[in-house]
Scaffold this motif. Structure first.
Motif, PDB file in Angstrom:
ATOM      1  N   THR A  21      12.109   7.202  -4.476  1.00  0.00           N
ATOM      2  CA  THR A  21      11.082   7.513  -3.492  1.00  0.00           C
ATOM      3  C   THR A  21      11.629   7.391  -2.077  1.00  0.00           C
ATOM      4  OG1 THR A  21       9.339   6.742  -4.988  1.00  0.00           O
ATOM      5  CG2 THR A  21       8.805   6.862  -2.632  1.00  0.00           C
ATOM      6  N   GLY A 118       5.086  12.713  -5.796  1.00  0.00           N
ATOM      7  CA  GLY A 118       4.208  11.585  -5.496  1.00  0.00           C
ATOM      8  C   GLY A 118       3.328  11.200  -6.669  1.00  0.00           C
ATOM      9  N   LEU A 119       2.789  12.211  -7.359  1.00  0.00           N
ATOM     10  CA  LEU A 119       1.923  11.913  -8.503  1.00  0.00           C
ATOM     11  C   LEU A 119       2.713  11.287  -9.644  1.00  0.00           C
ATOM     12  CD1 LEU A 119      -0.875  12.055  -9.747  1.00  0.00           C
ATOM     13  CD2 LEU A 119      -0.282  14.302 -10.655  1.00  0.00           C
ATOM     14  N   ARG A 121       5.321   9.314  -9.459  1.00  0.00           N
ATOM     15  CA  ARG A 121       5.537   7.895  -9.131  1.00  0.00           C
ATOM     16  C   ARG A 121       4.230   7.116  -9.242  1.00  0.00           C
ATOM     17  NH1 ARG A 121       9.631   6.993 -10.742  1.00  0.00           N
ATOM     18  NH2 ARG A 121       8.944   8.800 -11.891  1.00  0.00           N
ATOM     19  N   HIS A 122       3.124   7.711  -8.764  1.00  0.00           N
ATOM     20  CA  HIS A 122       1.808   7.062  -8.821  1.00  0.00           C
ATOM     21  C   HIS A 122       1.391   6.823 -10.276  1.00  0.00           C
ATOM     22  CE1 HIS A 122      -2.655   7.176  -7.294  1.00  0.00           C
ATOM     23  NE2 HIS A 122      -2.348   6.051  -7.906  1.00  0.00           N
ATOM     24  N   THR A 126       0.842   3.246 -12.215  1.00  0.00           N
ATOM     25  CA  THR A 126      -0.493   2.988 -12.744  1.00  0.00           C
ATOM     26  C   THR A 126      -0.446   2.536 -14.196  1.00  0.00           C
ATOM     27  OG1 THR A 126      -1.480   4.599 -11.228  1.00  0.00           O
ATOM     28  CG2 THR A 126      -2.753   4.020 -13.196  1.00  0.00           C
ATOM     29  N   LEU A 138       1.529  -0.551  -5.568  1.00  0.00           N
ATOM     30  CA  LEU A 138       1.200   0.749  -4.976  1.00  0.00           C
ATOM     31  C   LEU A 138       1.297   0.719  -3.450  1.00  0.00           C
ATOM     32  CD1 LEU A 138      -1.736   1.819  -7.312  1.00  0.00           C
ATOM     33  CD2 LEU A 138       0.560   2.793  -7.213  1.00  0.00           C
ATOM     34  N   LEU A 141       4.808   1.128  -2.712  1.00  0.00           N
ATOM     35  CA  LEU A 141       5.184   2.531  -2.852  1.00  0.00           C
ATOM     36  C   LEU A 141       4.856   3.302  -1.578  1.00  0.00           C
ATOM     37  CD1 LEU A 141       6.249   4.814  -4.722  1.00  0.00           C
ATOM     38  CD2 LEU A 141       3.867   5.181  -5.420  1.00  0.00           C
TER      39      LEU A 141
END
Length: 368
Positions: A21, A118-119, A121-122, A126, A138, A141
Motif C-alpha cells: 500500500t 484499495g478494496l 486491502r480493505h 476486514t 484500518l 491502512l
C-alpha cells in the motif's frame, strides 16, 4: 476453556498489506499532482486540466462496484496484482501517446486500479484482523495511504529538478507498481529469471572481450547449453522429492558464484580455459533450476482460478529476464564487463536469500 483462535500478529500484515500500500500510494502521490501540469504542457486550458485530473475520482467511482465483484471472484491477492498491472497500463497510455485524450484515459484507468487495489486491502483486513484491533488496523491502512501521498510530491519535485521533465515522474508509479508485484517471493523469482538470462548475454560478450575465436566460443556455449538441457528432468525430480528449495537455492548460488569467479579471470593467461570451465559450471547450475519458476507459480496459484495469478507471476519472470541485458549493458558501459559480472553475482546471492526466506517449506505428499 482455552481460546483456540490463532493469535493475531501486527507483523503478519506489514509485508502483505501495509508495504504494498505504501509503495503504490507513493507512486500515485508522485504522479497525480503532476497531472494538471502535464495537461497544460500538452495545451489544455486550466478548466480542461482540472477535468483530466478529476478523471482519477471518476475512475474510482466507476470501479467501486466492479472491484467488489472482482475481489470476490479472484481473491484479494490476485486483485491487488491485477490492479497494479492496470495502473501500469494507464501510465503507459498516458506516456506513449502525448495527447490530452490519452492522458485523461490513463488517469481514468489509474482510478479504476486504485478502486480495486484499495478494496482488496480493505477486504483482506476486514476478514483477517480480529474485531478488537480492526479499527486500529484500518486507520493504519488509511495512514499508510496518506504517507505515500505525503512523500510522493517530494519525490516528484526531486525527479523534475533532476531530469527537467514533468512526465518523467509518471515512471515512478510504474516502478512502484512493479514493486507491488514483486513483493516477497516475486522479488526472488524476478532475480532468478534475471540471472538465468544474464548467462546467455555474458558468455558471448566475455568470449569477444578475451579475444576467443568465434567458432571456439560457439562450441563452449553449445556444450554449456547441452548440459543445461540434459538436467531438465533431474531438476523436476529434485523438486518433487526434496522440495523446491533444493533446486532454487543451489542453482542461484551456483550461477552467482560462476559470474563472480568469471570476473576475476579476464586478464589471466589461461582465461580461455577458465571461460570454458565456468561456462560448463553455469550450464550445470542453470540446469538444476529448470522449471522452478513455473513450479513455484503453480504451487502459489489459487486452485479455483489460477490464470490471473499465473499471468502476473509469469510477467515477474519476464520483467527480470528483460531487465537483465539492459542492466549488463549499462554496467558494462559505465564500468566494465567484469563489474557487470560481479553485479549479476550479487543479485543472484540476494535472490537466493529472498527465496530461502519465502519459498514454502514442504514436499508434495507421495501417493501410496
Amino acid at each position: 476453556m482455552t481460546d483456540s483462535a490463532p493469535r493475531f500478529s501486527w507483523r503478519s500484515i506489514v509485508l502483505p498489506v501495509y508495504l504494498p500500500t505504501l509503495v503504490f500510494s507513493l507512486g500515485e502521490g508522485a504522479m497525480i499532482p503532476i497531472v494538471p501540469l502535464v495537461a497544460t504542457e500538452r495545451g489544455a486550458s486550466l478548466a480542461l486540466a482540472g477535468l483530466i485530473a478529476a478523471m482519477l475520482m471518476v475512475g474510482e467511482l466507476a470501479g467501486d462496484l466492479p472491484a467488489g465483484w472482482l475481489v470476490a471472484r479472484i481473491g484479494e491477492r490476485n486483485a491487488m496484482i491485477g490492479a497494479a498491472l492496470l495502473a501500469v497500463i494507464g501510465v503507459l497510455v498516458a506516456i506513449v501517446s502525448p495527447t490530452l485524450p490519452a492522458l485523461g484515459t490513463g488517469v481514468f484507468l489509474l482510478g479504476l486500479a486504485t478502486a480495486v487495489f484499495g478494496l482488496a486491502r480493505h477486504a483482506f483486513l476486514t476478514s483477517y484482523v480480529p474485531v478488537r484491533t480492526r479499527a486500529r488496523a484500518l486507520s493504519t491502512l488509511g495512514g499508510v495511504f496518506r504517507a505515500g501521498w505525503a512523500v510522493g510530491p517530494f519525490v516528484a519535485a526531486a525527479i523534475i529538478a533532476w531530469t527537467g521533465s514533468s512526465e518523467t515522474v509518471f515512471w515512478v508509479l510504474v516502478a512502484a507498481c512493479f514493486g507491488v508485484v514483486l513483493a516477497r517471493i516475486g522479488t526472488g523469482v524476478g532475480l532468478l529469471a534475471a540471472i538465468r538470462v544474464s548467462r546467455t548475454v555474458v558468455l558471448p560478450l566475455w568470449s569477444v572481450s578475451i579475444g576467443m575465436p568465434a567458432e571456439q566460443a560457439a562450441l563452449v556455449i553449445g556444450v554449456s547449453g547441452t548440459i543445461d538441457f540434459a538436467l531438465f528432468y533431474a531438476s523436476g525430480q529434485i523438486m518433487d522429492r526434496f522440495g523446491r528449495l533444493w533446486s532454487a537455492i543451489p542453482g542461484l548460488l551456483g550461477m552467482a558464484v560462476g559470474h563472480i569467479a568469471l570476473a576475476f579471470t579476464h586478464d589471466l593467461p589461461s582465461n580461455a580455459l577458465w571461460f570454458t570451465g565456468i561456462a560448463v559450471w553455469l550450464g550445470l547450475a542453470n540446469g538444476i533450476t529448470s522449471g522452478i519458476i513455473m513450479t513455484l507459480g503453480a504451487d502459489l496459484a489459487p486452485r479455483q482460478n489460477p490464470a490471473p495469478f499465473l499471468g502476473a507471476f509469469r510477467m515477474i519472470g519476464d520483467t527480470g529476464g528483460a531487465g537483465a541485458p539492459l542492466m549488463i549493458a549499462a554496467v558494462t558501459s559505465i564500468a566494465s564487463i567484469m563489474a557487470a559480472n560481479v553485479v549479476v553475482g550479487a543479485l543472484g546471492i540476494l535472490g537466493a536469500a529472498i527465496l530461502w526466506r519465502w519459498i514454502p517449506r514442504y514436499v508434495p505428499h507421495r501417493r501410496r
